[in-house]
Design a protein around this motif. Structure first.
Motif, short mmCIF file in Angstrom:
data_model
loop_
_atom_site.label_atom_id
_atom_site.label_comp_id
_atom_site.label_asym_id
_atom_site.label_seq_id
_atom_site.Cartn_x
_atom_site.Cartn_y
_atom_site.Cartn_z
N UNK A 179 0.81 -1.21 0.00
CA UNK A 179 0.00 0.00 0.00
C UNK A 179 0.84 1.26 0.00
N UNK A 202 -1.06 11.52 3.45
CA UNK A 202 -1.63 11.20 4.76
C UNK A 202 -1.73 9.68 4.91
N UNK A 203 -2.34 9.05 3.91
CA UNK A 203 -2.47 7.59 3.99
C UNK A 203 -1.10 6.93 3.95
N UNK A 260 0.76 6.72 7.22
CA UNK A 260 0.26 5.64 8.07
C UNK A 260 0.67 4.26 7.52
N UNK A 261 0.50 4.08 6.21
CA UNK A 261 0.83 2.79 5.61
C UNK A 261 2.31 2.43 5.73
N UNK A 280 4.28 3.40 8.15
CA UNK A 280 4.77 3.41 9.53
C UNK A 280 5.26 2.04 9.96
N UNK A 281 4.71 1.00 9.32
CA UNK A 281 5.07 -0.36 9.72
C UNK A 281 6.53 -0.70 9.41
N UNK A 282 7.15 0.07 8.55
CA UNK A 282 8.55 -0.22 8.22
C UNK A 282 9.42 0.45 9.27
N UNK A 283 9.60 -0.28 10.37
CA UNK A 283 10.26 0.32 11.52
C UNK A 283 11.49 -0.45 11.96
N UNK A 328 11.64 -3.41 13.11
CA UNK A 328 11.46 -4.35 14.22
C UNK A 328 11.27 -5.77 13.71
N UNK A 329 10.26 -5.96 12.86
CA UNK A 329 9.89 -7.33 12.51
C UNK A 329 10.51 -7.81 11.20
N UNK A 330 10.68 -6.92 10.25
CA UNK A 330 11.27 -7.31 8.96
C UNK A 330 11.77 -6.04 8.31
N UNK A 350 14.18 3.05 15.66
CA UNK A 350 13.15 3.41 14.67
C UNK A 350 13.66 4.54 13.78
N UNK A 358 14.57 4.03 9.76
CA UNK A 358 13.75 4.73 8.76
C UNK A 358 14.55 5.84 8.07
N UNK A 380 2.10 13.17 7.83
CA UNK A 380 2.10 13.20 9.30
C UNK A 380 1.59 14.56 9.77
#
Lengths: 485, 494
Positions: free
Chosen positions: A205, A315-316, A319-320, A322-325, A327-329, A343, A347, A363
């Motif tokens: 996204x 804007x979207x 938010x979309x 933000x998950x690239x932080x 932490x997980x992948x 973080x 980023x 943001x």
């Protein structure tokens, strides 16, 4: 006509007639890529071996008389923001450089089921943010018509691949013109379907309420063929539409009777390149000669499209993404002091300038105290833009316009002026904001020998009308037959 | 100077759906196998999209209706954005300005003496997804922190009360009543140990000034309240702490921003958690991946019709219908829906509510506790217990004999012994009430003859002496009615 310049429909006919195999077609595409992609840079990764395996399997099935899918044996390129197992999906970002999705996007499932040969993943502006593919973290895609010029973007790799003879079909995504604009720059057909016509499941996204996957092809028939392969309801995307998918290829050759073509008068005044204006006028003349009625339409809020788009999309996106932080992948910085720093460093190091610019814009627009003035206001204007189209389509069947104000610009020409780059989205963003389908059809050449596209827009879910109207124009012209040297 | 305590509770309840709120992963509590109940959607992988679990929405509506909320016809999903390692999308899908239920209340009893009740207002109840769970190395050796995403995406309903609670005790009562209600309507197991019910408390004081003015002290949100006792103790501590702070600093609500403190159950104190930083900006906005939900009147009515009798109403009804004490009714209701159903079946079957209440709250409850059983797994089914008590009612056996039968039924090898087992136990053990006065009179004769001293005592006015003799006669003649034995003895000795 050579294998690498033929359309998918032509190749399917040849395969069915036993004149050529999928393996030969795939090998020819790979050879062309090997020969020229060093100067075009359409691909971020190639799946040559698995493509040849698939091709051989399709050839075997065809020989054995087993049932075959719609695209059996046809090489297809995928924009590298569409998830497919077996290879990386990078979004042309350092952030996802090593990310291999554990699942197929809905359209990839459809393509595999249709026996298509997935040949490679194409370059794009990082996370599809841009109009030139210059924002890729890895390479800049050149325009096959003139390698000094941009292929457009963000789906520049897919447009260039179809134009350069690397693959007869490709998939892209269009958030504000990212299919239609590079299609126009590279002289191929590019279609953005109605929002929800194609499932977004597995499309990384950018701006969820605007993103839509769509086909690149060498002519309208192929675009129709690819669209009918990928369109339809998917339970995993609740924004996908539960409407029957017509056989777009079936009635394509039937001209539309009493066609009313709308055109936008006042837009012609706004810094439109002379060659583009001329091509658009000639296209309208073609429709008139076919008996269509030309009717000027008012889109009073069209001039707010770019401003509205550049609030809603970032804007979207903020938010979309933000998950690239880290932490997980995805990318994680090597050096950091604490969690917040991890973080910020991850980023900060992995995102390119344009992505950061849009994350900051978005943001800001969503921040407490600014939300009403920006995001909420933009949503209201979006509603007005949609209303404009609803009213216009009560008078006309389709609306014709340029795709972009100019033919392809030179690489580097606009990179220091993001605002000029944004403003060039004037004709394309309205379709995303209002959710309607739009197509770019080859419709001329500039004096500098660069392709010019014509944009046609239709009401929601009227892809069949859109494609038939485009095919009427295509049949009268030979712009779609031109190939770069 | 005096003060009023102002408390509002935010309660998070895990809805008992089989799968998560926006994907098909299991919601099972499974901390020993971290990250095994995950998929691209709840892991927040690129390109994955949420799909609403209709069952979760249904349970949410049930909850909203049970706490007397309005269910608006239109509700939507919003993203609440913040960074934390247990939140892989970096936003939580929640509901911001248009929650799926609002403006309700829950009635609690605030004085057991006077039975005075009070309606606690409920501002809203909205659905949202849970986050995962972080665990940190507490050895101090600096090992990596770990994240388990099994819980991530589990459906929660957040129930926000008005600041209507006036004491720690009221807060506890409210929470207990809420838990009871939610388990009755079967939307959650409300297991606090497993985190199915979590509570945050917003607490401050309204200080009454001598000039009649009221000054509110700064609001403190207490987190990490994971037991009823903890809620009560933490608020008590916090009230005292705020009162002392007020006397020292005279700082009011308007002087400092809201503070977050954590409850340390071991030390029995609240500790400052987050600094007095700026209020977090969650940048809520409508989630473009999810269509808004519309609810029709018919759908609302249907869910409403599925609701069982609320525990508070049922408690009142049990008192009236079966002439129970408030205490017995409360004990029965507190054991949960299945237990209350069990009681009512027994009471209806034996036609004596009081006797049924005695048996279920004493004998049955004791057996359940000792065996660690649920009422559904109890081997004596309500119709069997009812039949047994009926025999007591009709003077076929004594209460004492009934207890023997009860124990024998529990020992039965059958998983659920039937009504016919009662008769066979009575016969085997010879527990049938003896109506043969000849045998009884003979036994009385023998006992009186053997106990000259007791007879003399009785005759000199010591009524209590009869008791010992009754026991002896009963041992001779099993199943004798003690009332009859008593009468015969007195007659004989007089």
């Amino acid at each position: 006509m050579s294998i690498t310049s033929a359309t998918a429909s032509e190749l399917l006919a040849k395969m069915n007639a036993g004149e050529v195999s999928s393996e030969e077609i795939t090998a020819a595409c790979l050879a062309e890529i090997a020969r020229r992609d060093e100067s075009i840079n359409a691909f971020l990764s190639l799946q040559g071996e698995t493509a040849l395996q698939t091709a051989r399997e399709v050839d075997r099935k065809r020989k054995a008389g087993e049932p075959l899918g719609k695209l059996a044996g046809i090489p297809v390129a995928l924009k590298d923001n569409i998830c497919a197992t077996g290879t990386t999906t990078t979004c042309a970002s350092r952030m996802l450089e090593a990310f291999t999705p554990p699942y197929d996007a809905h359209i990839v499932e459809r393509l595999r089921a249709a026996d298509a040969v997935l040949i490679g993943k194409t370059n794009l502006d990082e996370f599809a943010m841009g109009s030139s593919t210059e924002n890729s973290a890895f390479k800049i895609t050149a325009n096959p018509w003139n390698t000094k010029c941009a292929a457009g973007g963000s789906s520049g790799g897919s447009a260039a691949a179809v134009s350069a003879g690397f693959a007869p079909l490709a998939l892209g995504s269009d958030t504000g013109g990212s299919i239609r604009q590079p299609a126009s720059f590279c002289g191929v057909v590019g279609l953005k379907p109605t929002y929800g016509r194609v499932s977004r499941y597995g499309l990384v996204a950018f701006a969820s309420s605007l993103d839509q996957i769509g086909p690149f092809a060498r002519d309208i028939t192929d675009a129709a063929l690819l669209l009918e392969t990928i369109a339809g309801k998917d339970q995993r995307d609740t924004t996908s539409l539960d409407a029957a998918v017509p056989r777009y290829t079936e009635n394509l050759e039937q001209p539309l009777k009493n066609l009313k073509v709308g055109y936008i008068e006042h837009l012609h005044e706004e810094g439109l390149h002379e060659d583009v204006q001329k091509a658009t006028q000639q296209a309208l003349d073609v429709y008139q000669s076919l008996g269509a009625e030309l009717i000027p339409v008012e889109l009073p809020h069209a001039r707010y499209c770019v401003a509205t788009y550049y609030i809603i999309a970032p804007s979207e996106a903020s938010s979309n993404l933000a998950r690239y932080d880290g932490v997980h992948y995805g990318y994680r910085a090597k050096q950091f002091d604490n969690m917040i720093d991890m973080y910020a460093a991850s980023r900060g190091e992995a995102f390119g300038d344009e992505v950061k610019r849009r994350i900051m814009l978005g943001t800001y627009a969503l921040s407490s105290g600014y939300y009403d003035a920006y995001y909420l206001k933009a949503l209201k204007v979006r509603r007005l833009i949609r209303n404009d189209f609803e009213q216009a389509f009560q008078k006309v069947d389709i609306i014709a316009s340029p795709v972009t104000p100019t033919p392809a610009f030179e690489i580097g020409e606009l990179t220091d002026d993001p605002l000029a780059m944004y403003l060039a989205d004037i004709f394309t963003t309205s379709a995303n904001l209002s959710g309607i389908p739009g197509v770019s059809v080859p419709a001329g050449m500039s004096q500098n020998k660069l392709p010019i596209g014509l944009q046609l827009l239709a009401p929601p879910l009227e892809e069949e009308r859109l494609l038939r109207a485009a095919r009427m124009f295509e049949r009268e012209t030979d712009w779609h037959l031109k190939r770069p040297e | 100077m005096d003060y009023t305590v102002i408390i509002g509770l935010e309660v998070h309840v895990q809805l008992q759906t089989r799968t998560k709120l926006f994907c098909g992963c299991s919601t099972r509590f499974n901390p020993d196998h971290p990250n095994t109940q995950t998929c691209p959607v709840c892991l927040g992988l690129p390109g994955a999209l949420p799909v609403l679990n209709r069952e979760a929405f249904h349970l949410g509506m049930k909850t909203g209706l049970a706490i007397n909320c309005e269910i608006p016809s239109f509700t939507k999903w919003d993203r609440k954005q913040y960074y934390y390692p247990d939140l892989p999308k970096a936003y939580q899908i929640s509901q911001y300005d248009l929650p799926m239920s609002q403006n309700g209340w829950l009635e609690i009893e605030i004085d057991p003496e006077t039975r005075e009740t009070k309606k606690i207002g409920i501002i809203r109840a909205h659905l949202e997804e849970d986050a995962g769970k972080n665990s940190h190395d507490e050895s101090g050796r600096g090992h990596d922190s770990k994240v388990d995403l099994n819980r991530c995406g589990t459906p929660l309903i957040e129930i926000v009360s008005e600041p209507d609670l006036r004491s720690a005790r009221e807060a506890r009562t409210y929470l207990e009543e809420l838990k009871l209600l939610l388990t009755y309507i079967d939307v959650s197991d409300c297991n606090m140990q497993e985190g199915s019910l979590r509570c945050d408390a917003n607490v401050n004081l309204h200080i009454q000034q001598e000039n009649g003015e009221t000054i509110p002290t700064p609001i403190v949100e207490i987190k990490n309240l994971n037991s009823f006792r903890g809620v009560e103790q933490a608020i008590e501590f916090e009230v005292q702490r705020q009162w002392e702070a007020w006397q020292e600093t005279r700082l009011s609500l308007h002087d400092v921003p809201k503070e977050t403190r954590g409850w340390d159950a071991d030390r029995g104190i609240t500790l400052e958690q987050r600094g007095k930083e700026e209020a977090a900006d969650y940048r809520y906005f409508p989630d473009p991946d999810l269509a808004p939900v519309t609810v029709t009147d018919a759908e609302r009515d249907k869910v409403s019709s599925e609701l069982c009798e609320r525990p508070a109403l049922r408690r009142n009804r049990l008192e009236k219908e079966y002439q129970l004490s408030a205490y017995d009714a409360a004990v029965i209701i507190d054991q949960g829906l299945a237990f209350a159903d069990y009681f009512e079946q027994v009471a209806k079957g034996c036609q004596n509510g009081k006797q049924a209440a005695n048996w279920v709250t004493q004998d049955v409850l004791r057996e359940l506790k000792e065996g660690g059983l649920e009422i559904s797994a109890f081997s004596i089914k309500p119709e069997v217990l009812a039949a047994l008590l009926e025999k007591v009612e009709s003077n076929e056996i004594t209460t004492k004999s009934a207890r023997t039968v009860f124990q024998e039924l529990l020992k039965s090898e059958e998983a659920a012994p039937g009504v016919e087992s009662i008769q066979s136990i009575i016969e085997d053990k010879g527990l049938a009430m003896v109506s043969d006065t000849g045998a009884l009179e003979a036994a009385v004769q023998t006992v009186v003859a053997k106990n000259e001293k007791a007879v003399a005592d009785f005759q000199s006015g010591k009524q209590a002496a009869v008791g010992a003799l009754i026991g002896q006669v009963m041992r001779e003649v099993k199943g004798a009615d003690p009332k009859v034995v008593r009468e015969l003895l007195i007659k004989k000795m007089s």
